[in-house]
Write an enzyme that holds these catalytic residues in place. Sequence first.
Site, PDB file in Angstrom:
ATOM      1  N   SER A 110     -11.256  -1.325   0.085  1.00 28.28           N
ATOM      2  CA  SER A 110      -9.936  -1.164   0.703  1.00 28.28           C
ATOM      3  C   SER A 110      -9.993  -1.445   2.200  1.00 28.28           C
ATOM      4  CB  SER A 110      -9.444   0.275   0.543  1.00 28.28           C
ATOM      5  OG  SER A 110      -8.929   0.500  -0.726  1.00 28.28           O
ATOM      6  N   HIS A 165      -3.939   6.000   3.604  1.00 29.45           N
ATOM      7  CA  HIS A 165      -4.574   4.744   3.212  1.00 29.45           C
ATOM      8  C   HIS A 165      -3.823   3.529   3.768  1.00 29.45           C
ATOM      9  CE1 HIS A 165      -5.978   1.704   0.211  1.00 29.45           C
ATOM     10  NE2 HIS A 165      -7.078   2.432   0.202  1.00 29.45           N
ATOM     11  N   ASP A 188       0.850  -1.199   0.000  1.00 30.00           N
ATOM     12  CA  ASP A 188       0.000   0.000   0.000  1.00 30.00           C
ATOM     13  C   ASP A 188       0.878   1.239   0.000  1.00 30.00           C
ATOM     14  OD1 ASP A 188      -2.257   1.887   0.799  1.00 30.00           O
ATOM     15  OD2 ASP A 188      -3.315  -0.014   0.837  1.00 30.00           O
TER      16      ASP A 188
END
Length: 760
Positions: free
Chosen positions: A541, A207, A145
């Site tokens: 996600s 994220h 990520d």
Amino acid sequence: MNLSKISFLFFLLTNIASYVVAYDSQEKHQIYIITFKVPDNVDISNPEAAETWHKSILSSIVPDDTVSRHIYSYNKVVNGFAAKLTEEEVQAMQKYPGCTSIIPAGKPLQQATTHTPHLLHLNGLKGLWKRTKNMGEGIIIGILDSGITPGHPSFDDKGMAPPPAKWKGHCDFNSTICNKKIIGAKSLLKVGAEEKKHIPPIDEGGHGTHVASTAAGGFVKNIEVAGIAMGKASGVAPRAHLAIYRVCDPSGCAPPDILKGFEEAINDGCDVISISIKGSQMAFHLDPISLGGFYALLNGIFVSVGAANDGPMPGTIANDAPWLLTVAASTTDRQIRSTVKLGNGLQLNGHSLYQSKNWTSKMLPLVYVTGDGPNVNASKCLNGTLDKKMIRGKIVLCDHGIIAAPLKNIIVQEAGGAGTIIATSEKGSYSTQPSFVDDPDFLPTSHVSYVDGMKIKDYILSTKQPVATFLFEGVVHRNPFSPSIASFSSRGPSLLSPRILKPDITGPGVSILAAVPPVLVPPKIIGEDKSKAFYFLSGTSMSTPHLSGIAALVKKEHPDWSPSAIKSAIMTTADVTDIDGKPIVDHKHNPADVFDMGAGQVNPNKALDPGLVYDLKYEDYIPYLCGLGYKDEEVNNILMPAPSVQCAKVKAISEEQLNYPSIGISFQGKNTTEITINRTVTNVGKTKKATYKAAIILPMGMSAEVVPSTMTFTNLNEKKIFKIVFQRPGNSGGSSLGFGELKWISGRYSVRSPIAIIGN
Ligand SMILES: *[C@@H]1O[C@H](CO)[C@@H](O)[C@H](O)[C@H]1NC(C)=O
Ligand SMILES: *[C@@H]1O[C@H](CO)[C@@H](O)[C@H](O)[C@H]1NC(C)=O
Ligand SMILES: *[C@@H]1O[C@H](CO)[C@@H](O)[C@H](O)[C@H]1NC(C)=O
Ligand SMILES: *[C@@H]1O[C@H](CO)[C@@H](O)[C@H](O)[C@H]1NC(C)=O
Ligand SMILES: *[C@@H]1O[C@H](CO)[C@@H](O)[C@H](O)[C@H]1NC(C)=O
Ligand SMILES: *[C@@H]1O[C@H](CO)[C@@H](O)[C@H](O)[C@H]1NC(C)=O
């Protein structure tokens, strides 16, 4: 307020345009991944030898510039390299002996909990953590990520054991940041911006931090968001280790970096890989996530990936290779409630992070500006469209769209409004979640569903002087229709292999609270203790790392299980009913089917003890891939580094014969009324002896026979084959479309496979 930072977070999740520009600005060069047949005379299992050979190929095409054009060599996940080439050089490369594919790196791919451990029944007296003394100890979860926030309390290593001896990775942070929780951290951004290539993997967008803490964050007490106490936070496997591979920057995730991330994570010794990145939707031999996923499978590593956020239209699913666990997203039962109370007494449950402490609940005038011409934008509350005189001191109803919800809130405030109601778009239906980032509101607000927005509009039309107020109710649990499938969650069928039913499973993915970099949280939202930065995000996600954490728990319980066995255990034990015992619904409150939710909502407690599993070895995918029509070199690209095969020598099977835990068949184009499929199950129950009986439910008009209909096992790990003979009434397809299920039932075990009869 710090809107620019929130917008940045928002940007990361939704926008990739700038990266495309960066690609195009690479003069005449584009980036490609070029793969080759494994040669007889080079030992490519040695990374140095492979790289030397790859560079010799590159230098034969670009003799003067090899070093600056070469980006990565791959010797495991594929045999090949990533390099910058002109169009003429690509043509020359195509003619190079043994070249099997030239994959344009193309556009970068998009990145697609205090409460969820409770929701999933992991904690509490009877919870899995306590009952099994299993919090993922010793399991390593690799996260591909955007990196991680150094020093976030979610990644403290209190109570953690050192990493297991097999761990071969390293950590590019200094020793104060890397610890027994974060045991590995690398930046793999060779395709991204030049200045980021050599820095440690610090998460800029939030994220990666959110995803990592959802999978395996440790316990953090007294979380507070926007003044609301949220209790204790932790990931799903709070004692698992984390290995961080930064393959995304704020502009996206480049396929060559992702492919390298897989190679490194697998070679380093991860047990589970979590990927919240939307795949390319290209064929399996061209997509970095399906290629990387197959190398993971060869090494016994479990991979969980997001289904993407392109729902609710059918066929929007990505990351759909059968060797991956493809995860859909559902709502949780928690709402931070801001109820709209109308003058006619109707109360509509909306959501808002801003829970005003001094709101008097006095009825105020309510307006909704709509019309043609210049007024068309006023219904969406765009800046400059609201008449200050008309809205002063009133509550303004705004439709979703064009600009982000928090901006509407500020615009209404600037124009003198007293509060905002924001109605979700039609696509969102019953959702009260306006975007992928829970909006910070700056004025008393309620985000209501499309359906409730319509009720408010009806009310406004029905009366001369409409009035409304808000009731701020704080955190509410047991919200009805929980879980339900999120509107944004990508839907099946898979376009690449429709009879492998995708998605596989659903996990919580709406308004998930997890760690983020403190600098991204607006001052009004962050709690007293600024280091404890947590925020709500939504998306597949967010559901994906839940499944990665659960896979870690299953792996800890059953270290010898294959990735396919773990996947089967997760799928066949999933829940198909909600908290009220009713069938799980979609965003429109229609019953969800397998193309919305896969096998159902994950139930980790049951996944640890499934009774039977549908197992698959890597060899089982060879006849499947040959049967799908992949050419030899394409199959071998996927199989790498396993030995090459020739499909002509393989007894190919059709998709529905793969020993998958769900069952998809199609009569289309077939001049037959009967289809027979085989499955093999393995007894992994608590007892050697067990008798299972089949129970099958089919769409109207269909019939089927399960042979045998009773299976008696006398040993653990014993395998049994059964077949299902499906019959339709006539040769015309229509009436036989639909959904069903097969259950093998024995005492407390109910091993469920969803069935879909599909049109193609
Ligand atoms: C380690 O890195 C962090 C973040 O870059 C920094 O704040 C800290 O001072 C460093 N510690 C040492 C011992 O170098
Ligand atoms: C409530 O408090 C906020 C900030 O503390 C203030 O701006 C607002 O005017 C107050 N509202 C009422 C109705 O008193
Ligand atoms: C409405 O807003 C959009 C986006 O700002 C703009 O392109 C459009 O011209 C506006 N329409 C009217 C009628 O003002
Ligand atoms: C709205 O427009 C006004 C005038 O152009 C400007 O001052 C204000 O900052 C804008 N507000 C927002 C939220 O963009
Ligand atoms: C379908 O099969 C039947 C019996 O095998 C045969 O008589 C018929 O001609 C076939 N129809 C087509 C369209 O092939
Ligand atoms: C199913 O299994 C039976 C018994 O092993 C075998 O004879 C048959 O060929 C298999 N069918 C398929 C389609 O693989």
